[in-house]
Design an enzyme around this catalytic site. Structure first.
Site, PDB file in Angstrom:
ATOM      1  N   ASP A   5       0.836  -1.191   0.000  1.00  0.00           N
ATOM      2  CA  ASP A   5       0.000   0.000   0.000  1.00  0.00           C
ATOM      3  C   ASP A   5       0.874   1.245   0.000  1.00  0.00           C
ATOM      4  O   ASP A   5       1.979   1.239  -0.565  1.00  0.00           O
ATOM      5  CB  ASP A   5      -0.939  -0.050   1.214  1.00  0.00           C
ATOM      6  N   HIS A  15      -3.548   5.791   3.522  1.00  0.00           N
ATOM      7  CA  HIS A  15      -4.296   4.593   3.136  1.00  0.00           C
ATOM      8  C   HIS A  15      -3.695   3.316   3.711  1.00  0.00           C
ATOM      9  O   HIS A  15      -4.404   2.454   4.240  1.00  0.00           O
ATOM     10  CB  HIS A  15      -4.339   4.532   1.606  1.00  0.00           C
ATOM     11  N   SER A  22     -11.331  -1.142  -0.383  1.00  0.00           N
ATOM     12  CA  SER A  22      -9.996  -1.201   0.220  1.00  0.00           C
ATOM     13  C   SER A  22     -10.060  -1.676   1.659  1.00  0.00           C
ATOM     14  O   SER A  22      -9.131  -2.328   2.148  1.00  0.00           O
ATOM     15  CB  SER A  22      -9.357   0.189   0.228  1.00  0.00           C
TER      16      SER A  22
END
Length: 566
Positions: free
Chosen positions: A123, A189, A361
């Site tokens: 990520d 994220h 996600s």
């Protein structure tokens, strides 16, 4: 009764049942016996059944360990139900029932928590959040420099002053200058995804992780405007323990989480990396399907073969508009109002915080956490069995909703407790299947259907494997009773989706089954043959790009950026 049990023990030595030895008497005119070796629960049931056939024995049961009820984390977000997705589905139909899984134990009486399993989160990197840092391993930054001439600097994507290095820290992925994507603030994220997997749990504050004793391996592959396939595939191999450019990961991951994606069908380089980590390192790959509001198409690499492709659902189990579904979707997991670790910085990092967000996600790491639990229970488990246990333990989509009976949405709603229970019992077969081609398949095309199956319990064997068609225009399945079958797509039809079920069935009176579903998406009309190669830009072609000039180089790299799938 003791004498008759002793007789049964004697019979056991001749092979009728497992060997028994007398241990002690207990109240209620009962006696405790030991088997001559450690047995799993399913094998023990076979012994119980053999003894129960003796008419002089009133009843036989397993003298099992009891454990305290019930582990209920004291983290604030769990207690106040902000983390709705972790509870039993009694209040929220879409909850994934991690609470139930946490109150089960392994054969060694260790609580189910993902302990001793590594989950790689590929990520944007990580922030050392106080409610996460204790469960983070040393990762790596695989974000390479941008091609010369593509931007004013070769470090726009990396945003950390250099290319690949041994620090997976997230410097921020907000965009203030690049024309390659929209201006944005930093998402943090990777920290959010990592927190869902393994935030520090039962520490009276913050949140609970889903596989709260698993270790997260942070691998940075995304920066400003996303990241490149070439970086992601190197990171996948490294994370699983394959040496890449002289680099070897000392803490290989059994689960690789990819909450990212891009347009197009599965790149051949991606498929090669997926196949390699599964076969050579026994690692399971979990991918989010994307958030483009498509009800027909999922992004790559979710549309690659042999990944667990995860879409999202709400608290009530219904599919949100943003969540992509389509051929290749495996399962749905909670993806709305998902609370996790984050950072207050709008561009560069500032202070720890927690935030709620929506997106596939945040669904994928819940499935990755269940996979980690299954590796904890059975370290030798294969990716095929992991996939099968998770898929064959789902709850159905709510009746009369968009996903009810819709194979494009996957098998159903994630249930962590059911997947864990099935793996602990280990008495059902497993099945996983895929097609040689699944997306935009031409009319009149021969498709190979491949199924992998096995019996969970040692000593149990499969009776049958079978391919059947469950949806779409009827086709003939050649070798339907074998692991490898073939079909020919119809010349024309009103429905562009063909759905097939691969079923494995065990032998015996108490036969059990496991299913895997494959969807083949056809184009609407016959496709004319093409003379050109096209394709996804193989690694061999990269050396030619420099000769073609910077304009073509930018055109090649741009579409192959992968974005965060929120």
């Amino acid at each position: 009764m003791k004498d008759r049990m002793a007789s049964a023990a004697s019979e056991a030595s001749s092979g009728k049942v497992k060997g028994l030895s007398y241990l002690r008497a207990v109240s209620g005119n009962s006696h405790v016996y030991l088997t001559d070796k450690s047995l799993d629960r399913s094998s023990m049931q076979t012994v119980i059944q053999a003894l129960a056939n003796d008419p002089a024995i009133e009843s036989v049961s397993i003298d099992e360990r009891m454990v305290p009820h019930a582990f209920s984390p004291n983290d604030a977000a769990y207690v106040n139900n902000t983390q709705w997705q972790l509870k039993a589905p009694t209040t929220d139909l879409g909850a994934a029932n991690f609470a139930g899984a946490w109150n089960r134990v392994t054969s060694a009486s260790i609580a189910i928590s993902g302990e001793n399993v590594v989950v790689a989160v590929l990520d944007s990197g990580y922030r050392p959040h106080a409610d996460l840092a204790a469960n983070l391993l040393s990762g790596y930054d695989f974000v390479s420099t941008d091609p010369v001439g593509l931007y004013s600097s070769t470090l726009i994507t990396a945003n950390d002053g250099d290319g690949r290095d041994n620090s997976a820290l997230d410097p921020g992925d907000g965009n203030t200058i690049s024309a390659d994507c929209e201006l944005s603030t930093s998402s943090w994220h990777g920290t959010r995804v990592a927190g869902i997997v393994s935030a520090v749990t039962d520490n009276t504050n913050g949140m609970a992780g889903t596989a709260y004793k698993a270790k997260v391996l942070p691998v940075r592959v995304l920066g400003v405007c996303g990241g490149y396939i070439s970086d992601v595939i190197d990171a996948m191999r490294w994370a699983a323990g394959i040496t890449v450019n002289g680099l070897t990961n000392a803490t290989p991951a059994k689960v690789i989480n990819l909450s990212l994606g891009g347009s197009g069908t599965c790149d051949s380089r991606y498929q090669s990396a997926i196949d390699e980590v599964r076969i050579s390192k026994n690692a399971t790959v979990v991918v989010s399907t994307g958030n483009q509001s498509s009800d027909t198409t999922i992004t790559q690499p979710a549309n690659c073969k042999n990944v667990i492709a995860v879409t999202s659902h709400r608290t009530d189990g219904t599919s949100p508009t943003f969540a992509n579904v389509g051929a290749g979707t495996s399962i749905s997991a909670p993806g709305v109002s998902i609370y996790s670790t984050s950072n207050t910085g709008t561009q560069a990092p500032l202070a720890d915080t927690f935030q709620s967000a929506n997106g596939t996600s945040f669904s994928a790491p819940m499935v990755s956490s269940v996979a980690a639990m299954l590796y904890q229970i059975k370290p030798s488990i294969t990716p095929d069995e992991v996939t099968s246990r998770i898929i064959n333990s789902v709850r159905s989509f709510p009746v009369s909703t968009f996903c009810s009976g819709n194979y494009l949405c996957g098998a159903g709603l994630l249930d962590a407790d059911a997947a864990v229970a099935q793996t602990l019992d280990n008495d059902a077969p497993f099945a996983n299947a895929y097609a040689s081609q699944t997306h935009n398949v031409g009319r009149g095309t021969s498709i190979t259907l491949t199924g992998v199956a096995g019996a969970g319990t040692s000593g149990t064997s499969l009776a049958t494997v079978e391919w059947t068609q469950v949806s779409g225009p009827a086709v003939t399945i050649s070798n339907a009773a074998g692991n490898v079958a073939t079909i020919l797509t119809p010349a024309s039809s009103n429905d562009n989706n063909l759905v097939f079920r691969f079923r494995a069935t065990t032998q015996g009176n108490a036969a059990k089954t496991a299913d895997s579903f494959v969807t083949v998406n056809m184009v609407s009309a016959p496709v004319a043959a093409s003379g050109g190669g096209g394709g996804g830009g193989s690694l061999e072609s990269l050396s030619l790009l420099a000769l073609a000039g910077l304009t073509f180089l930018a055109t090649f790299w741009g579409p192959r950026r992968f974005k965060k799938v929120r």
